[in-house]
Design a protein around this motif. Structure first.
Motif, PDB file in Angstrom:
ATOM      1  N   LEU A 297       9.615  -7.036   1.462  1.00 46.27           N
ATOM      2  CA  LEU A 297       8.385  -6.706   2.164  1.00 46.27           C
ATOM      3  C   LEU A 297       7.865  -7.858   3.018  1.00 46.27           C
ATOM      4  O   LEU A 297       6.785  -7.765   3.595  1.00 46.27           O
ATOM      5  CB  LEU A 297       7.320  -6.262   1.159  1.00 46.27           C
ATOM      6  CG  LEU A 297       7.728  -5.110   0.243  1.00 46.27           C
ATOM      7  CD1 LEU A 297       6.555  -4.672  -0.622  1.00 46.27           C
ATOM      8  CD2 LEU A 297       8.282  -3.926   1.021  1.00 46.27           C
TER       9      LEU A 297
ATOM     10  N   THR B 205       5.577   1.419  -2.505  1.00 42.61           N
ATOM     11  CA  THR B 205       5.204   0.016  -2.693  1.00 42.61           C
ATOM     12  C   THR B 205       4.142  -0.068  -3.791  1.00 42.61           C
ATOM     13  O   THR B 205       3.574   0.944  -4.221  1.00 42.61           O
ATOM     14  CB  THR B 205       4.623  -0.586  -1.404  1.00 42.61           C
ATOM     15  OG1 THR B 205       3.379   0.080  -1.113  1.00 42.61           O
ATOM     16  CG2 THR B 205       5.582  -0.440  -0.231  1.00 42.61           C
TER      17      THR B 205
ATOM     18  N   ASN C  65      -0.872  -0.490   2.689  1.00 41.15           N
ATOM     19  CA  ASN C  65      -0.068  -1.710   2.655  1.00 41.15           C
ATOM     20  C   ASN C  65      -0.698  -2.795   3.516  1.00 41.15           C
ATOM     21  O   ASN C  65      -1.209  -2.514   4.604  1.00 41.15           O
ATOM     22  CB  ASN C  65       1.345  -1.423   3.157  1.00 41.15           C
ATOM     23  CG  ASN C  65       2.135  -0.553   2.200  1.00 41.15           C
ATOM     24  OD1 ASN C  65       2.182  -0.811   1.003  1.00 41.15           O
ATOM     25  ND2 ASN C  65       2.765   0.493   2.718  1.00 41.15           N
TER      26      ASN C  65
ATOM     27  N   SER D 165       2.909  -6.270  -0.649  1.00 38.63           N
ATOM     28  CA  SER D 165       2.209  -5.127  -0.050  1.00 38.63           C
ATOM     29  C   SER D 165       0.696  -5.249  -0.219  1.00 38.63           C
ATOM     30  O   SER D 165      -0.066  -4.499   0.406  1.00 38.63           O
ATOM     31  CB  SER D 165       2.689  -3.818  -0.675  1.00 38.63           C
ATOM     32  OG  SER D 165       2.372  -3.750  -2.052  1.00 38.63           O
TER      33      SER D 165
ATOM     34  N   ALA E 263       1.166  -1.301  -3.412  1.00 41.33           N
ATOM     35  CA  ALA E 263      -0.100  -0.844  -2.821  1.00 41.33           C
ATOM     36  C   ALA E 263      -0.179   0.680  -2.843  1.00 41.33           C
ATOM     37  O   ALA E 263      -1.223   1.251  -3.193  1.00 41.33           O
ATOM     38  CB  ALA E 263      -0.226  -1.374  -1.393  1.00 41.33           C
ATOM     39  N   GLU E 264       0.899   1.335  -2.476  1.00 36.35           N
ATOM     40  CA  GLU E 264       0.913   2.796  -2.469  1.00 36.35           C
ATOM     41  C   GLU E 264       0.766   3.366  -3.875  1.00 36.35           C
ATOM     42  O   GLU E 264       0.132   4.414  -4.062  1.00 36.35           O
ATOM     43  CB  GLU E 264       2.205   3.288  -1.812  1.00 36.35           C
ATOM     44  CG  GLU E 264       2.241   3.011  -0.319  1.00 36.35           C
ATOM     45  CD  GLU E 264       3.626   3.112   0.296  1.00 36.35           C
ATOM     46  OE1 GLU E 264       3.737   2.996   1.533  1.00 36.35           O
ATOM     47  OE2 GLU E 264       4.611   3.296  -0.450  1.00 36.35           O
TER      48      GLU E 264
END
Length: 333
Positions: free
Chosen positions: A261, A286, A295, A21, A288-289
């Protein structure tokens, strides 16, 4: 230091450093408790070919930036782990821009660290055994301690770091070898479980182990849906998604990572889970989140990247160099 927007652990700080991500192949994560600083699986890499295409310029920029971040956090760490010997999970001793390494990058990562590793001889497939042999010879004299930790439990003050027995890297009959699932628990009140490359998990044995750990935060390698119909059977896909969903509903927060992913359509496989998670007040995100970032599924969108932003002729000339030549010259990015 980067802080998560979804802080689910009060005493264990978790910072994802590299992940699909975030644009690269990796699950590298920095974990800090009041007692110890741990770098989980200090590796990163790019897929050399996907849909007939090499990594895009943006992917090389992402692996460069990820490697810099891994080196930065390695300096902070007391302990570094290796769950298994794939190049996106440890730093090898050779030069390659697909891992963004020079011949001595591994020294920047591992020197003077406590290195906790998957057994390099037992419960390991042939390719990983070869890599492990080369790697352990390189690092044995530069680390402060080298310890095989399959099934072990270590204490650092009030922090317990626990390693699973070797678990399948996918289905029970996989030829890809075995991995270690790593738990970090602080003072008996909160727990992170890091489950790399379990592919769902598709193995019921692996599911049972992770479930028994009862994680508050679970970082989980999902199934390789991009290989559906080739290296991932329909039966194993169904089992992997079921096990993943059950684990996500056991944990307060689940970070979906890695193989899953690499598929642009990964979310469609988890539509029911997202609904159930919302109903039961669980978080499924994820890496990144977790960091509050957008993402960046670069490998999954490689074809689109080439279509919308074609690389320069200079870059494509570099791509067509031999492996040895490419290791000596940085890509023009």
């Amino acid at each position: 230091m980067c802080a998560s927007i979804l802080v689910v652990l009060q005493h264990i700080r978790v910072v994802p450093l590299a992940d699909e991500s975030l644009g690269v192949r990796s699950m590298c994560t920095y974990v800090e408790t009041p007692d110890v600083k741990i770098l989980l699986d200090a590796g990163v890499s790019l897929c050399p070919r996907r849909e007939g295409l090499p990594p895009h310029v943006e992917e090389f920029r992402a692996v460069r930036d990820a490697r810099r971040k891994i080196i930065e956090y390695a300096r902070k760490a007391d302990v570094i782990t290796i769950s298994h010997y794939h190049f996106d999970h440890f730093t090898p001793g050779f030069a390659s821009h697909y891992e963004w390494t020079s011949e001595d990058t591994y020294m920047e990562i591992y020197s003077e660290k406590i290195l906790l590793i998957k057994d390099p001889v037992n419960s390991i497939n042939f390719n990983q055994k070869k890599r492990a042999h080369v790697f352990t010879k390189l690092v044995k004299d530069i680390v402060s301690e080298l310890k095989v930790v399959d099934g072990a439990q270590l204490e650092f003050g009030k922090t317990v770091v626990k390693f699973s027995p070797p678990l399948p890297h996918g289905p029970d009959d996989t030829k890809l070898g075995y991995v270690l699932v790593i738990s970090v628990e602080y003072d008996g009140v909160e727990k992170l479980v890091f489950a790399p490359d379990v592919q769902g998990p598709v193995s019921d044995k692996c599911y049972s182990y992770i479930a028994s750990e009862v994680p508050d935060l679970l970082i989980l390698g999902g199934p390789p849906t991009y290989l559906r119909g080739r290296k991932l059977s329909e039966d194993n896909l169904v089992k992997a998604l079921d096990n993943l969903s059950r684990l996500a509903l056991l944990s307060r927060t689940t970070v979906i990572s890695h193989h899953m992913l690499r598929d642009c359509e990964w979310k469609k496989y988890l539509e029911d889970l997202f609904k159930k998670a919302e109903k039961h007040r669980k978080k499924v995100v994820t890496a990144a989140e977790l960091l509050g970032k957008e993402n960046r599924f670069l490998e999954a969108n490689r074809k689109k990247l080439f279509e919308e932003n074609p690389p320069s002729e200079e870059f494509m000339r570099w791509v067509n160099l031999s492996k040895e030549e490419k290791a000596k010259v940085a890509p023009p990015i």
